[in-house]
Write an enzyme that holds these catalytic residues in place. Structure first.
Site, PDB file in Angstrom:
ATOM      1  N   GLY A  13       7.734  -1.681   7.878  1.00 35.79           N
ATOM      2  CA  GLY A  13       7.712  -0.857   9.088  1.00 35.79           C
ATOM      3  C   GLY A  13       6.418  -1.026   9.868  1.00 35.79           C
ATOM      4  O   GLY A  13       5.400  -1.460   9.338  1.00 35.79           O
ATOM      5  N   ARG A  17       3.453   5.794  14.396  1.00 38.72           N
ATOM      6  CA  ARG A  17       2.672   7.027  14.528  1.00 38.72           C
ATOM      7  C   ARG A  17       1.194   6.845  14.162  1.00 38.72           C
ATOM      8  O   ARG A  17       0.376   7.707  14.426  1.00 38.72           O
ATOM      9  CB  ARG A  17       3.309   8.137  13.650  1.00 38.72           C
ATOM     10  CG  ARG A  17       4.596   8.681  14.230  1.00 38.72           C
ATOM     11  CD  ARG A  17       5.354   9.544  13.231  1.00 38.72           C
ATOM     12  NE  ARG A  17       6.113   8.754  12.265  1.00 38.72           N
ATOM     13  CZ  ARG A  17       6.773   9.267  11.224  1.00 38.72           C
ATOM     14  NH1 ARG A  17       6.749  10.569  11.007  1.00 38.72           N
ATOM     15  NH2 ARG A  17       7.440   8.486  10.403  1.00 38.72           N
ATOM     16  N   TYR A 370     -40.913  -6.094   5.839  1.00 37.04           N
ATOM     17  CA  TYR A 370     -39.728  -6.932   5.961  1.00 37.04           C
ATOM     18  C   TYR A 370     -39.929  -8.169   5.104  1.00 37.04           C
ATOM     19  O   TYR A 370     -40.848  -8.954   5.343  1.00 37.04           O
ATOM     20  CB  TYR A 370     -39.448  -7.330   7.421  1.00 37.04           C
ATOM     21  CG  TYR A 370     -38.312  -8.330   7.474  1.00 37.04           C
ATOM     22  CD1 TYR A 370     -37.054  -7.980   6.970  1.00 37.04           C
ATOM     23  CD2 TYR A 370     -38.492  -9.620   7.947  1.00 37.04           C
ATOM     24  CE1 TYR A 370     -36.016  -8.888   6.947  1.00 37.04           C
ATOM     25  CE2 TYR A 370     -37.452 -10.537   7.934  1.00 37.04           C
ATOM     26  CZ  TYR A 370     -36.218 -10.156   7.425  1.00 37.04           C
ATOM     27  OH  TYR A 370     -35.189 -11.063   7.383  1.00 37.04           O
ATOM     28  N   SER A 409     -52.426  -5.094   3.069  1.00 34.81           N
ATOM     29  CA  SER A 409     -51.541  -4.395   4.014  1.00 34.81           C
ATOM     30  C   SER A 409     -51.552  -5.045   5.391  1.00 34.81           C
ATOM     31  O   SER A 409     -52.544  -5.654   5.782  1.00 34.81           O
ATOM     32  CB  SER A 409     -52.009  -2.948   4.165  1.00 34.81           C
ATOM     33  OG  SER A 409     -51.905  -2.306   2.920  1.00 34.81           O
TER      34      SER A 409
HETATM   35  C1  UD1 Z   1      11.205   8.379   3.990  1.00 43.70           C
HETATM   36  C2  UD1 Z   1      12.519   8.884   3.388  1.00 43.70           C
HETATM   37  C3  UD1 Z   1      12.430  10.387   3.233  1.00 43.70           C
HETATM   38  C4  UD1 Z   1      11.262  10.740   2.339  1.00 43.70           C
HETATM   39  C5  UD1 Z   1       9.962  10.126   2.861  1.00 43.70           C
HETATM   40  C6  UD1 Z   1       8.889  10.241   1.781  1.00 43.70           C
HETATM   41  C7  UD1 Z   1      14.317   7.398   4.150  1.00 43.70           C
HETATM   42  C8  UD1 Z   1      15.454   7.212   5.086  1.00 43.70           C
HETATM   43  N1  UD1 Z   1      13.639   8.527   4.266  1.00 43.70           N
HETATM   44  O1  UD1 Z   1      11.080   8.906   5.292  1.00 43.70           O
HETATM   45  O2  UD1 Z   1      13.638  10.896   2.666  1.00 43.70           O
HETATM   46  O3  UD1 Z   1      11.123  12.142   2.239  1.00 43.70           O
HETATM   47  O4  UD1 Z   1      10.121   8.726   3.142  1.00 43.70           O
HETATM   48  O5  UD1 Z   1       7.642   9.768   2.250  1.00 43.70           O
HETATM   49  O6  UD1 Z   1      14.077   6.510   3.341  1.00 43.70           O
HETATM   50  N2  UD1 Z   1      10.295   0.606   5.982  1.00 43.70           N
HETATM   51  C9  UD1 Z   1      10.659  -0.708   5.956  1.00 43.70           C
HETATM   52  N3  UD1 Z   1      11.662  -1.142   6.772  1.00 43.70           N
HETATM   53  C10 UD1 Z   1      12.321  -0.310   7.601  1.00 43.70           C
HETATM   54  C11 UD1 Z   1      11.946   1.051   7.638  1.00 43.70           C
HETATM   55  C12 UD1 Z   1      10.935   1.482   6.805  1.00 43.70           C
HETATM   56  O7  UD1 Z   1      10.082  -1.510   5.212  1.00 43.70           O
HETATM   57  O8  UD1 Z   1      13.234  -0.780   8.303  1.00 43.70           O
HETATM   58  C13 UD1 Z   1       9.207   1.071   5.103  1.00 43.70           C
HETATM   59  C14 UD1 Z   1       8.020   1.591   5.887  1.00 43.70           C
HETATM   60  O9  UD1 Z   1       7.082   0.549   6.125  1.00 43.70           O
HETATM   61  C15 UD1 Z   1       7.459   2.665   4.969  1.00 43.70           C
HETATM   62  C16 UD1 Z   1       8.645   3.109   4.153  1.00 43.70           C
HETATM   63  O10 UD1 Z   1       9.656   2.132   4.316  1.00 43.70           O
HETATM   64  O11 UD1 Z   1       6.477   2.135   4.108  1.00 43.70           O
HETATM   65  C17 UD1 Z   1       9.180   4.472   4.575  1.00 43.70           C
HETATM   66  O12 UD1 Z   1       9.575   4.433   5.927  1.00 43.70           O
HETATM   67  P1  UD1 Z   1       9.276   5.638   6.924  1.00 43.70           P
HETATM   68  O13 UD1 Z   1       9.824   5.275   8.235  1.00 43.70           O
HETATM   69  O14 UD1 Z   1       7.865   6.030   6.845  1.00 43.70           O
HETATM   70  O15 UD1 Z   1      10.201   6.776   6.263  1.00 43.70           O
HETATM   71  P2  UD1 Z   1      10.026   8.362   6.389  1.00 43.70           P
HETATM   72  O16 UD1 Z   1      10.498   8.802   7.717  1.00 43.70           O
HETATM   73  O17 UD1 Z   1       8.654   8.736   6.000  1.00 43.70           O
HETATM   74 CA    CA Z   2       6.773   7.610   5.585  1.00 45.26          CA
END
Ligand code: UD1
Ligand code: CA
Length: 471
Positions: A13, A17, A370, A409
């Site tokens: 991801g 944010r 120095y 010195s």
């Molecule tokens: C996710 C969980 C949520 C949980 C929370 C805990 C899901 C749908 N939701 O939400 O239930 O309470 O984490 O922290 O899983 N990522 C990818 N590829 C993607 C999307 C995300 O690799 O297409 C990775 C992101 O880089 C991240 C992780 O998955 O490291 C979690 O994704 P994020 O979008 O942060 O999920 P949350 O909304 O936090």
């Molecule tokens: Ca997350």
């Protein structure tokens, strides 16, 4: 120990944010990129294979993985970020042959550690459930997926915050984002995922729903302290504070005196032996190593520095890529730039800066100096205000001072220059030629005393001032 298992860590991801040019999982926490903490946790728990799913800023993340973990971690590519379910699909694509359990973790929950993964696997072994989910009761569940249960406590599924009704949002048991899935079940369930949700994504949480429909979900209750997710910079700071506290606690338990657990800023790869003392507001970074009996006083900042037994770093010593020997004293307010070596029993005092310089056994530079590109023998005394003039505007040159020499010195040693063994440089000298062993070198102008001259001088200055104010 539980059977070998595969771990898939999601790190594709963007982390919108975070509002950052740096990919989210590359943001450092206690000196390591966030994702690396989770990889270490998985390796520590005995993961037979670790797959990191990369996508956004993939080249940057992959380069870091190679440099840090080499063959111990492989990467899988998620071309488009279509959700966590899609990311797991990418992660298991190369694991068609695997049986047993697949542990799925998120790259943005850096506090996940080895005991947590071990607990998931222990629950998997004892329950034989298709899906094991780590959950936590929290006062403020906003943003997290909620664990939905029937009145008897049986898990029905996980509802994402954005998809949840008002009553579902009042549920305070959240999905921590750490799972163990039976491999065959996972592959089948992933194939059935759909995007009929608020975000139009494929959710890994729906795989838990599918296991619930088969009445095959087990949960592990865990403290939220270990599972906070990082979605923005405020959460990054919160997680870092928790990590810092955890590291300080570990050293305290191992016999290090940590004066204040909340202000010991110690990176994950630092080592400290028992009976070292770390005073408040000390930063130990990178691969810094502190031996037993060393004392690091208030406000020191050390990056990749080794500190030997019994050394005393007085307040506000700042050092990087340097070696500090046994019983050495530094500071207060000393600055060691890279490749400085202080041999045993040597000393540098207030406002002394060193760079690429070796200070021999028992030698001292106690004030305001120095010392750059220097080789200093044993038992040398370097007086206050001594400067090694190492730079001619184009090249750097070496200053060599042999054993037992004395530098008066406020002297300047213009490199390249050599001060012979036991030689004596008179105070206030500018030295640009080698000084033979045992010689005295003085290069300042001879002093003249003009008797009675002070009053005449004062009268002249007063007259000048009066003339000026009339204009
Ligand atoms: C996710 C969980 C949520 C949980 C929370 C805990 C899901 C749908 N939701 O939400 O239930 O309470 O984490 O922290 O899983 N990522 C990818 N590829 C993607 C999307 C995300 O690799 O297409 C990775 C992101 O880089 C991240 C992780 O998955 O490291 C979690 O994704 P994020 O979008 O942060 O999920 P949350 O909304 O936090
Ligand atoms: Ca997350």
């Amino acid at each position: 120990m539980s059977a070998a298992f595969v771990t898939v860590i999601l790190a594709a991801g963007q982390g919108t944010r975070m509002k950052s040019a740096l990919p989210k999982v590359m943001h450092p926490i206690a000196g390591l990129p966030m994702y690396a903490h989770i990889v270490e946790a998985a390796l520590g728990a005995g993961a037979g294979r670790v797959v990191l799913v990369v996508g956004h800023a993939r080249a940057e993340v992959e380069r870091d993985v190679r440099g840090r973990f080499d063959q111990r971690v492989c990467t899988a590519v998620q071309e488009q970020q279509l959700g966590t379910g899609d990311a797991v699909r990418a992660g298991v694509a190369g694991l068609a042959d695997s049986t047993g359990y697949v542990v799925v973790l998120y790259g943005d929950t850096p506090l996940v550690h080895t005991p947590l993964i071990a607990a998931l696997m222990a629950r998997a072994a004892e329950s034989n459930a298709r899906a094991v989910v780590l959950t936590s009761e929290v006062p403020d569940p906003a943003g997290y997926g909620r664990i939905l249960r029937d009145p008897r406590g049986k898990v029905l599924g996980i509802r994402e915050h954005k998809d949840a009704s008002l009553s579902e949002r009042s549920v305070r048991e959240i999905n921590c984002g750490a799972y163990a899935f039976q491999a065959e079940f996972l592959r089948e369930a992933l194939a059935k995922l759909a995007t009929d949700n608020a975000q139009g994504e494929l959710y890994i949480t729906d795989v838990v729903g599918q296991a619930a429909a088969l009445d095959s979900v087990a949960t592990v209750a865990w403290s939220f302290d270990d599972v906070g997710g990082v979605n923005d910079r405020a959460q990054l700071a919160t997680c870092e504070a928790a990590m810092r506290r955890r590291i300080a606690q570990r050293f305290a338990e191992s016999g290090v005196t940590i004066r204040d657990l909340t202000t010991a800023y110690i990176d994950a790869n630092v080592s400290i032996e028992p009976d070292a003392v770390i005073e408040p507001n000390v930063h130990l970074r990178g691969s810094t190593k502190i031996q037993s009996g060393a004392r690091i006083d208030v406000g020191c900042v050390l990056s990749n520095v080794s500190v030997a037994r019994g050394a005393y770093l007085k307040p506000y010593t700042v050092a990087s890529d340097s070696e500090i020997g046994e019983r050495v004293e530094t500071g207060p307010f000393a600055h060691l730039r890279p490749e400085s070596v202080l041999e045993a029993d040597s000393k540098i005092g207030n406002f002394v800066e060193m760079k690429k310089t070796r200070l021999g056994r028992g030698s001292k530079a106690s004030h305001l100096s120095y010392l750059g590109d220097g080789i200093i023998g044993t038992h040398v005394n370097i007086g206050a205000g001594t400067i090694f003039c190492n730079y001619d505007g184009v090249n750097k040159h070496v200053t060599t001072i042999e054993d037992d020499a004395f530098i008066g010195s406020d002297s300047q040693l213009i490199a390249p220059v050599r001060i012979g063994e036991g030689a004596y440089v008179g105070t206030g000298s500018t030295i640009n030629r080698d000084v033979p062993a045992g010689a005295l070198a003085i290069s300042r102008a001879k002093q003249e005393n003009k008797l009675g001259y002070a009053a005449r001088l004062a009268a002249r200055f007063s007259a000048l001032k009066a003339a000026k104010s009339k204009k």
